[in-house]
Design a protein around this motif. Structure first.
Motif, mmCIF file in Angstrom:
data_model
loop_
_atom_site.group_PDB
_atom_site.id
_atom_site.type_symbol
_atom_site.label_atom_id
_atom_site.label_comp_id
_atom_site.label_asym_id
_atom_site.label_seq_id
_atom_site.Cartn_x
_atom_site.Cartn_y
_atom_site.Cartn_z
ATOM 1 N N UNK A 4 0.814 -1.208 0.000
ATOM 2 C CA UNK A 4 0.000 0.000 0.000
ATOM 3 C C UNK A 4 0.853 1.266 0.000
ATOM 4 N N UNK A 5 2.042 1.167 0.562
ATOM 5 C CA UNK A 5 2.899 2.357 0.619
ATOM 6 C C UNK A 5 3.760 2.486 -0.627
ATOM 7 N N UNK A 6 4.255 1.309 -1.070
ATOM 8 C CA UNK A 6 5.199 1.322 -2.181
ATOM 9 C C UNK A 6 4.473 0.705 -3.376
ATOM 10 N N UNK A 7 3.752 1.584 -4.094
ATOM 11 C CA UNK A 7 2.827 1.041 -5.098
ATOM 12 C C UNK A 7 3.553 0.517 -6.345
ATOM 13 N N UNK A 8 4.640 1.157 -6.715
ATOM 14 C CA UNK A 8 5.352 0.723 -7.926
ATOM 15 C C UNK A 8 6.835 0.640 -7.655
ATOM 16 N N UNK A 9 7.291 -0.423 -7.029
ATOM 17 C CA UNK A 9 8.721 -0.528 -6.727
ATOM 18 C C UNK A 9 9.537 -0.565 -8.014
ATOM 19 N N UNK A 10 10.597 0.196 -8.024
ATOM 20 C CA UNK A 10 11.453 0.212 -9.213
ATOM 21 C C UNK A 10 12.605 -0.751 -9.074
ATOM 22 N N UNK A 11 12.435 -1.806 -8.284
ATOM 23 C CA UNK A 11 13.511 -2.777 -8.095
ATOM 24 C C UNK A 11 12.902 -4.143 -7.836
ATOM 25 N N UNK A 12 13.740 -5.154 -7.948
ATOM 26 C CA UNK A 12 13.298 -6.522 -7.641
ATOM 27 C C UNK A 12 14.407 -7.193 -6.853
#
Ligand SMILES: Nc1nc2c(ncn2[C@@H]2O[C@H](COP(=O)(O)OP(=O)(O)OP(=O)(O)O)[C@@H](O)[C@H]2O)c(=O)[nH]1
Ligand SMILES: [Mg+2]
Length: 511
Positions: free
Chosen positions: A133-141
């Motif tokens: 809910x806070x980090x909607x689109x993480x740019x990492x995996x």
């Protein structure tokens, strides 16, 4: 005859986990459709399995480096990577697996016994799985974890029913050659046999295996001659046969002294006292051999062991010996049912999956030990700041940061986790501003202390309610508008507080 290899060092590398994928879903009119990176596959495991068709460790001798397949990487559109194929290594019955420092990891007895020796790395999660809910689109995996890398020593302890015990050149190899199809090397110099020969013997309706092992000399139990090799192979035999040379020219040796010397070595090695014994007086075909045998027979029988006069050269007396061996083996089998194959062997390494431990290093730095911190560091792509921040969040959440501060870490000191070294910058990676306050104090703490306490907020709410009730009753007062404004502000503040709590409770990264 194929070379018999009974000890090999193996270098095993389980498969690495595939990396997770960071990808954003794209569609016409929907340029940023949310994260959709799939997870990486798990790396393949390496397992030993006892196979009846394998008799030596020879294959491993030629191929000591073994590697299982890596997991495939995840891809966009939520496609997960395939798991790496595991490797099953077939080993002979009676293989003992040691770690590089000599600890016994598994003793594989019985067809089908298995041992998971090296575990593949876990695949990394893709950014779809890391969204919350806070980090909607993480740019990492997450990166895939490296597979376990272990060096082991395999040792084969022959599992034969009958073991032939005797001085060098007593005729053990000659005996096994005439009673079975084995074709061992036979020669008139001592220590002809360097590795054990196994032969299958048929006596009437019974079949059993006989091991011809290197010759034994006094002091073998402490490593003289090929003694320990010899004793290692005798250890698992159900029945022991003394092969005594009736034709030896060595001064100071006679049949009874030979038996006593052999028995002394067996006793020193230990654990063999309960094995039934037979005595074969060999080489009775030579002049004087038969006479000598007749002279010593009574003395040997007095020890309580059946005696057989034989000649491996002329095959005299072999039938009786074979049948006596079979009877002893059958009696042993009846008393000791075959061992259940060990199917699940508990791995000796304790996996601590709960906590961590901080150790102060000599150079003023600290090392963080623990399964989770180690794994999280392995999963982090250090080229991606967001991924590093995520790692810091995870470490802070299980209390690593607090524990480091308590242990005396100062900003900038080296902190080592999972083979990597970091400069400790408390809370900076986590994106929270750290403002050092006075010694023993923390400005963040002071801010929170300035906030209204729960009881104060409750009192304010009650006061508000009274005022609204007053309004409803039509008793308008000049202070009411100001009070209403204050009420709104208070409600807003407590709602924000509830938001914080919700985030902390539902964050899946706590896993
Ligand atoms: N005359 C005679 N010679 C024999 C007999 N059995 C073995 N020999 C000889 O004794 C010598 C040693 O025989 P091996 O079978 O190699 O003896 P071993 O006990 O296996 O010896 P190591 O492998 O050195 O421990 C060889 O020269 C054989 O030919 C026998 O019954 N009669
Ligand atoms: Mg031999």
């Amino acid at each position: 005859m194929a070379t018999f290899v009974d000890r090999v060092v193996l270098h095993l590398q389980a498969g690495n986990g595939g990396h997770g994928c960071a990808s954003v879903h794209r569609e016409k009119f929907k340029p940023l459709g949310g994260p959709d990176g799939g997870k990486g596959g798990h790396g393949g495991d390496i397992t030993f399995v006892v196979d009846p068709a394998v008799h030596t460790l020879l294959d491993f001798h030629f191929h000591p480096h073994v590697k299982a397949e890596n997991g495939k990487g995840g891809a966009g559109a939520n496609r997960d990577g395939a798991n790496g194929r595991g490797l099953i290594l077939k080993v002979p019955d009676g293989t003992v697996v040691h770690s590089a420092d000599g600890e016994v990891l598994a003793d594989l007895v019985g067809i089908g016994a298995t041992f998971d020796v090296a575990r593949g790395g876990r695949g990394g999660r893709g950014n779809a799985a890391l969204a919350n809910s806070r980090r909607k689109a993480p740019g990492f995996a997450e990166l895939g974890e490296p597979g376990e890398q272990v060096d082991v020593v395999l040792e084969l302890k022959s599992v034969a029913d009958v073991g032939l015990v005797g001085f060098p050149s007593a005729g053990k190899s000659s005996l096994i050659a005439v009673i079975s199809a084995a074709k061992p090397k036979i020669a008139d110099y001592p220590f002809t046999t360097l590795v054990p020969n196994l032969g299958v013997v048929q006596a009437g309706e019974h079949t059993f295996t006989v091991a011809d092992v290197p010759g034994l000399i006094p002091g073998a139990a402490t490593g003289k001659g090929l003694g320990l090799e010899f004793l290692r192979h005798i250890e698992r035999c159900a029945v022991l046969v003394h092969v005594i040379d009736m034709a030896t020219m060595d001064p100071g040796r006679d049949p009874l002294a030979d038996i006593d010397a052999l028995e002394a070595e067996l006793a020193e090695y230990g654990g063999l006292a309960d094995r039934p014994r037979l005595v074969a007086l060999n080489k009775i075909d030579v002049p004087d051999g038969r006479d000598l045998a007749e002279i010593v027979r009574a003395d040997v029988e007095a020890k309580g062991w059946p005696v057989y006069e034989i000649s491996a050269a002329t095959r005299e007396g072999l039938q009786e010996l074979k049948y006596a061996m079979a009877a002893a083996v059958v009696a042993h089998r009846a008393a000791n049912p075959p061992p259940e194959p060990t199917r699940a062997i508990v791995r000796p390494k304790a996996v601590n999956d709960t906590g961590f431990l901080i150790e102060a290093d000599a150079d003023g730095g600290f090392t963080v030990h623990g399964e989770k911190p180690r794994r999280w560091v392995a999963q982090t792509n250090f080229d991606n700041d967001e991924a590093i921040g995520y790692l810091a969040d995870r470490l802070a959440r299980i209390g690593v940061e607090d524990a480091l501060a308590k242990a005396g870490a100062v900003p900038g000191c080296p902190v080592r986790i999972g083979g990597r070294e970091f400069d400790w910058q408390p809370s900076v990676y986590a994106g929270v501003e750290y403002v050092p306050g006075s010694r023993g104090g923390d400005t963040r703490l002071e801010e929170s202390l300035n906030r209204a306490s729960a009881s104060q907020r409750l009192a304010a709410r009650k006061a508000r309610r009274v005022r609204f009730e007053d309004l409803a009753a039509g008793q308008s007062t000049p202070g009411a508008p100001a009070a209403a404004a204050e009420g709104v502000a208070t409600v807003g503040a407590s709602a924000a507080g509830a938001d914080d709590a919700d985030d902390a409770a539902t964050d899946p990264d706590a896993l």
